[in-house]
Write a protein that holds these residues in place. Structure first.
Motif, PDB file in Angstrom:
ATOM      1  N   ARG A 194       0.860  -1.183   0.000  1.00  0.00           N
ATOM      2  CA  ARG A 194       0.000   0.000   0.000  1.00  0.00           C
ATOM      3  C   ARG A 194       0.895   1.232   0.000  1.00  0.00           C
ATOM      4  O   ARG A 194       2.125   1.113  -0.034  1.00  0.00           O
ATOM      5  CB  ARG A 194      -0.895  -0.012   1.243  1.00  0.00           C
ATOM      6  N   GLU A 195       0.301   2.419   0.034  1.00  0.00           N
ATOM      7  CA  GLU A 195       1.117   3.631   0.054  1.00  0.00           C
ATOM      8  C   GLU A 195       1.679   3.929   1.438  1.00  0.00           C
ATOM      9  O   GLU A 195       2.801   4.421   1.568  1.00  0.00           O
ATOM     10  CB  GLU A 195       0.301   4.824  -0.450  1.00  0.00           C
ATOM     11  N   ASN A 203       6.139  -0.659   1.356  1.00  0.00           N
ATOM     12  CA  ASN A 203       5.046   0.149   0.838  1.00  0.00           C
ATOM     13  C   ASN A 203       5.419   0.567  -0.584  1.00  0.00           C
ATOM     14  O   ASN A 203       6.463   0.153  -1.121  1.00  0.00           O
ATOM     15  CB  ASN A 203       4.746   1.343   1.753  1.00  0.00           C
ATOM     16  N   LEU A 204       4.605   1.373  -1.212  1.00  0.00           N
ATOM     17  CA  LEU A 204       4.836   1.704  -2.619  1.00  0.00           C
ATOM     18  C   LEU A 204       6.166   2.420  -2.811  1.00  0.00           C
ATOM     19  O   LEU A 204       6.940   2.092  -3.718  1.00  0.00           O
ATOM     20  CB  LEU A 204       3.677   2.547  -3.155  1.00  0.00           C
ATOM     21  N   ILE A 224      -0.663  -7.029  -3.127  1.00  0.00           N
ATOM     22  CA  ILE A 224      -1.280  -5.701  -3.103  1.00  0.00           C
ATOM     23  C   ILE A 224      -2.532  -5.705  -2.232  1.00  0.00           C
ATOM     24  O   ILE A 224      -3.375  -6.593  -2.346  1.00  0.00           O
ATOM     25  CB  ILE A 224      -1.614  -5.272  -4.543  1.00  0.00           C
ATOM     26  N   MET A 228      -4.140   0.073  -1.515  1.00  0.00           N
ATOM     27  CA  MET A 228      -3.334   0.650  -2.581  1.00  0.00           C
ATOM     28  C   MET A 228      -4.194   1.498  -3.509  1.00  0.00           C
ATOM     29  O   MET A 228      -3.735   2.509  -4.051  1.00  0.00           O
ATOM     30  CB  MET A 228      -2.636  -0.458  -3.376  1.00  0.00           C
ATOM     31  N   VAL A 234      -3.907   3.572  -9.981  1.00  0.00           N
ATOM     32  CA  VAL A 234      -2.529   3.433  -9.505  1.00  0.00           C
ATOM     33  C   VAL A 234      -1.563   3.287 -10.672  1.00  0.00           C
ATOM     34  O   VAL A 234      -0.483   3.891 -10.681  1.00  0.00           O
ATOM     35  CB  VAL A 234      -2.411   2.225  -8.558  1.00  0.00           C
ATOM     36  N   LEU A 244       1.571  -2.511 -12.235  1.00  0.00           N
ATOM     37  CA  LEU A 244       0.820  -3.150 -11.163  1.00  0.00           C
ATOM     38  C   LEU A 244       0.338  -4.500 -11.702  1.00  0.00           C
ATOM     39  O   LEU A 244      -0.480  -4.543 -12.623  1.00  0.00           O
ATOM     40  CB  LEU A 244      -0.367  -2.262 -10.779  1.00  0.00           C
TER      41      LEU A 244
END
Length: 253
Positions: A194-195, A203-204, A224, A228, A234, A244
Motif C-alpha cells: 500500500r502507500e 510500501n509503494l 497488493i 493501494m 494506480v 501493477l
C-alpha cells in the motif's frame, strides 16, 4: 520462460469478506486478487511458487494439469494453506517435490502432519519429496535458481531468481549483498502492499526505491492490498517501466 501471476493480493485477498471498501466493490477484474503466487514455466517444466488457500482455484483457472514441484518463500498461511489441494497432482504423478527452508518444513510438518507422517497414512493422503534449500543456488531440472534472502519484519524469507526473472514477495529489508544477486535481472517482481508504511512489507515508495536500486528493464508490483487503490488509477501514477500486476497476467522473459 513464461510467468503467470496466479494471485497478486495480500493475505485476505481482494475483495475482503464483508468489506464495503470501494476497491472491494470494484467490478474491474484487475481489482480482484487471490492470494499471492506465480507459475513459472520453461521448456517442459512447470513450477509453482507458494501454495496458498486459493491454490485449487488458481490451478483450475490457469488450466494446470501437471506440476514439477512447489517452491516456498516462507511458511505463512497465505503462502502454504492450500497444501491439501496438491492431491489431484499426487494421484496422477506420485510424490510432489517441495523446495523450502528447513524452518518452513518444520512448520508444515506441524500443521500438515497427516501429509508428512511416515506412519499409518490415511488412504488418499498425498506425499511429498522434501528438498531443503539454503541461501545458495539450487537446481530445478535444467534451471539454476538463486535464492534472495530477505526479512518479513523479523522472519527470514526467500525470493528467487530464475535466470533473468526474479520474484520477491513479503520483503521489508534486503541486505546489499542480496541485492547484488539481482544484478542485470530483466524482470523483477516485488511486493508493494500500500502507500502507507507497514511493519513487514514494502510500501509503494519502498518498492519503487528498491526497483530503482536493482534497475531491471521491467518491474511488476504484487502482494497488493485494497488500500493501494484501484488498479487503473494506480497504474497511471507509476514510472514507465513499472506495472501493477494483476491475476492471470502472463509475461514472457
Amino acid at each position: 520462460m513464461k510467468i503467470t501471476f496466479l494471485g497478486t493480493g495480500t493475505s485476505q485477498g481482494i475483495p475482503i469478506i464483508g468489506s464495503d471498501h470501494p476497491v472491494c466493490l470494484s467490478s474491474n477484474p484487475k481489482d480482484k486478487r487471490l492470494r499471492v503466487s506465480v507459475l513459472v514455466e520453461w521448456d517442459d517444466y512447470t513450477y509453482v511458487v507458494d501454495c496458498g488457500p486459493d491454490f485449487r482455484q488458481q490451478m483450475l483457472r490457469a488450466g494446470v494439469k501437471r506440476i514439477d514441484g512447489i517452491v516456498f518463500t516462507h511458511e505463512h498461511a497465505d503462502h502454504t494453506a492450500g497444501l491439501d489441494d496438491i492431491r489431484p497432482f499426487y494421484f496422477r504423478q506420485g510424490d510432489i517435490p517441495f523446495y523450502a527452508h528447513k524452518r518452513v518444513f518444520q512448520q508444515l510438518r506441524e500443521r500438515f502432519d497427516y501429509i508428512f507422517t511416515d506412519k499409518d497414512k490415511y488412504p488418499g493422503v498425498p506425499s511429498v519429496i522434501q528438498n531443503e534449500i539454503r541461501n545458495e543456488p539450487f537446481q530445478l531440472n535444467s534451471m539454476t535458481v538463486v535464492p534472495i534472502n530477505g526479512y518479513h519484519h523479523k522472519l527470514q524469507v526467500f525470493g528467487f531468481r530464475f535466470n533473468e526473472f526474479a520474484y520477491l514477495t513479503d520483503m521489508k529489508t534486503v541486505a546489499d549483498e542480496e541485492i547484488e544477486k539481482l544484478k542485470d535481472v530483466k524482470v523483477l517482481v516485488v511486493n508493494a502492499l500500500r502507500e502507507t508504511e507497514h511493519i513487514s512489507h514494502f510500501n509503494l515508495k519502498e518498492a519503487l526505491d528498491f526497483i530503482d536500486r536493482v534497475k531491471p528493464e521491467k518491474a511488476y508490483l504484487t502482494h497488493i492490498s485494497h488500500h493501494m487503490g484501484f488498479h487503473d488509477v494506480v497504474q497511471q501514477s507509476l514510472p514507465e517501466n513499472v506495472y501493477l500486476a494483476y491475476d492471470n497476467l502472463q509475461i514472457h522473459v
